[in-house]
Write an enzyme that holds these catalytic residues in place. Structure first.
Site, PDB file in Angstrom:
ATOM      1  CD  GLU A 258      11.180  -9.877  21.523  1.00  9.82           C
ATOM      2  OE1 GLU A 258      11.087  -9.998  22.774  1.00  9.82           O
ATOM      3  OE2 GLU A 258      10.184  -9.801  20.784  1.00  9.82           O
TER       4      GLU A 258
ATOM      5  CG  ASN B  37      14.247  -9.975  14.131  1.00 10.86           C
ATOM      6  OD1 ASN B  37      13.133 -10.433  14.416  1.00 10.86           O
ATOM      7  ND2 ASN B  37      14.416  -8.972  13.288  1.00 10.86           N
TER       8      ASN B  37
ATOM      9  NE  ARG C 130       4.788  -4.168  10.754  1.00 14.80           N
ATOM     10  CZ  ARG C 130       5.466  -5.171  10.193  1.00 14.80           C
ATOM     11  NH1 ARG C 130       6.605  -5.585  10.747  1.00 14.80           N
ATOM     12  NH2 ARG C 130       5.018  -5.748   9.104  1.00 14.80           N
TER      13      ARG C 130
ATOM     14  CB  ALA D 152       6.613 -14.676  11.495  1.00 13.25           C
TER      15      ALA D 152
ATOM     16  CE1 TYR E 290       9.964  -6.115   9.146  1.00 10.18           C
ATOM     17  CE2 TYR E 290       9.018  -6.721   7.011  1.00 10.18           C
ATOM     18  CZ  TYR E 290       8.979  -6.764   8.397  1.00 10.18           C
ATOM     19  OH  TYR E 290       7.980  -7.440   9.041  1.00 10.18           O
TER      20      TYR E 290
ATOM     21  N   PRO F  48      12.767 -16.334  10.328  1.00 16.02           N
ATOM     22  CG  PRO F  48      10.556 -16.962  10.562  1.00 16.02           C
ATOM     23  CD  PRO F  48      11.832 -16.840  11.340  1.00 16.02           C
ATOM     24  CG  ASN F  49       9.737 -14.762   5.622  1.00 11.44           C
ATOM     25  OD1 ASN F  49       9.863 -15.414   4.586  1.00 11.44           O
ATOM     26  ND2 ASN F  49       8.762 -14.980   6.487  1.00 11.44           N
TER      27      ASN F  49
ATOM     28  CG  HIS G 113      10.984  -7.266  16.879  1.00 14.68           C
ATOM     29  ND1 HIS G 113      10.761  -8.467  16.264  1.00 14.68           N
ATOM     30  CD2 HIS G 113      10.784  -7.469  18.205  1.00 14.68           C
ATOM     31  CE1 HIS G 113      10.433  -9.363  17.163  1.00 14.68           C
ATOM     32  NE2 HIS G 113      10.437  -8.789  18.351  1.00 14.68           N
TER      33      HIS G 113
ATOM     34  NE  ARG H  56       9.750  -9.885   5.353  1.00 14.57           N
ATOM     35  CZ  ARG H  56       9.741 -10.158   6.651  1.00 14.57           C
ATOM     36  NH1 ARG H  56      10.856 -10.122   7.341  1.00 14.57           N
ATOM     37  NH2 ARG H  56       8.630 -10.482   7.259  1.00 14.57           N
TER      38      ARG H  56
END
Ligand code: DQA
Length: 172
Positions: free
Chosen positions: A105, A81, A114, A84, A30, A17-18, A107, A25
């Site tokens: 995975e 990825n 973070r 969230a 990012y 998502p996103n 990111h 964004r």
């Protein structure tokens, strides 16, 4: 050697998502690359490596679960990825465990630098590797690493190729 057999590798890339908003964004976190740019660079590298890539993005957890399940048929590995959902989704973790395909995975940001809530991943326990903090390059590192892993696990050990159809779990 390696050309013909490597051509058989098929990898599913999933964006959560996103990530469709990348490019505008939270650019300080990012970056400015759009998802289309990231996908184009993945397709380019996939072509160079002789890997067949299918790339999808969804904002819906259930859709991502379904795509992971469907990867049992015809795919050798997954790059994901989960965005969230990394920090919340037992469902995506369970789907990855169920299909049992080598999974990396990814990111864009370093999730360990973070907020506290981003420091736990439900996915890492079922992944062969995690790439975090390299921005878009992380996807390319994941593809190279997964490709190498699949070739080694399915061959007599030559990293230059030699993978067979039995490498990984195709689920077929
Ligand atoms: C992310 C990190 C997640 O914590 C976040 O929710 C995202 C993107 C990354 O690529 O850095 O949406 O997965």
């Amino acid at each position: 050697m390696g050309g013909v057999l490597r051509d058989m590798l098929r990898i599913l890339v999933l964006h959560g998502p996103n990530l469709n908003l990348l490019g505008n964004r939270e650019e300080s976190i990012y970056g400015t690359a759009t998802l289309a740019m990231i996908d184009a660079s993945l397709m380019k590298l996939g072509g160079e490596l002789g890997v067949d890539l299918v790339i999808r993005q969804s904002n819906l957890e259930g859709e991502l679960v379904t795509w992971v399940q469907e990867a049992r048929r015809g795919y050798h590995g997954i790059i994901i990825n989960p965005a969230a959902y990394t920090h919340t989704s037992i469902a995506i973790r369970d789907a990855l465990a169920a299909v049992d395909l080598p999974t990396v995975e990814v990111h864009l940001s370093n999730i360990y630098r973070r907020e506290e809530f981003r420091r736990h991943s439900y996915i890492s326990g079922v992944a062969v590797a995690q790439v975090t903090g390299f921005g878009p390059t992380g996807y390319l590192l994941a593809l190279r690493g997964l490709c190498e892993q699949l070739c080694v696990s399915g061959s007599t050990g030559s990293s230059g190729g030699g993978a067979s159809a039995s490498r990984g779990n195709t689920g077929t």
